[in-house]
Design a protein around this motif. Sequence first.
Motif, short mmCIF file in Angstrom:
data_model
loop_
_atom_site.label_atom_id
_atom_site.label_comp_id
_atom_site.label_asym_id
_atom_site.label_seq_id
_atom_site.Cartn_x
_atom_site.Cartn_y
_atom_site.Cartn_z
N SER A 196 0.83 -1.20 0.00
CA SER A 196 0.00 0.00 0.00
C SER A 196 0.87 1.25 0.00
O SER A 196 0.59 2.21 -0.73
CB SER A 196 -0.92 0.00 1.21
N SER B 34 2.79 1.44 -3.53
CA SER B 34 1.98 1.74 -4.71
C SER B 34 1.24 3.06 -4.61
O SER B 34 1.16 3.81 -5.58
CB SER B 34 0.99 0.60 -4.97
N GLU B 35 0.67 3.37 -3.44
CA GLU B 35 -0.15 4.56 -3.29
C GLU B 35 0.51 5.65 -2.44
O GLU B 35 0.01 6.77 -2.37
CB GLU B 35 -1.50 4.20 -2.66
#
Length: 186
Positions: free
Chosen positions: A40, A43-44
């Motif tokens: 998480s 990627s974000e």
Amino acid sequence: MLKAFKYRIYPTKAQTTKMERTLDLCRWTYNETLAYRKNSYESEGKSISKYETHNLLPKWKEDKPELKEVFSQILQNVQERVDLAFKAFFRRIKAGEKPGYPRFKGKGWYDSFTYPQMGFKLDNGLLELSKIGNIKIKLHRPIEGKIKRLTVRRTATGKWFACFSVEIEDQPKPPWKDGSLVGIDV
């Protein structure tokens, strides 16, 4: 004030199998939670809280029904361990120390599980653990205070122990430890 009481427990072979299975499922949950938080962030670029990871447990139980063999609060505690590992990591970065990113746990590297509030009971020389059963326990001294949590630990030699975290009232210091008395050696 918190105090710990450690006692040897003697599970049957079937109970030992269940407890080792619990450790394996806890290790799987730890690694999945760590991977989810890591992916998480990569990627974000967003950090996941402990409570957001708790919301993943019902879905994981649908995908992996074996997780239903483990008391739910044990799995939540595993996710709290991941959260504490990240907090320690960021604290060390902030302090300028060598950080040490939280590691994935390999087989045999996860040796305890914790009942944070309930799911266990002491009764007539037996320790009743939820989803495991009644286990013989050697209570070599009485437990003082109110039991807050129980951690079941496996040692490297294969022995099992129950560690109770107990809240007791603060006892006043003896008069000679508060600095009011001074001894002089001549």
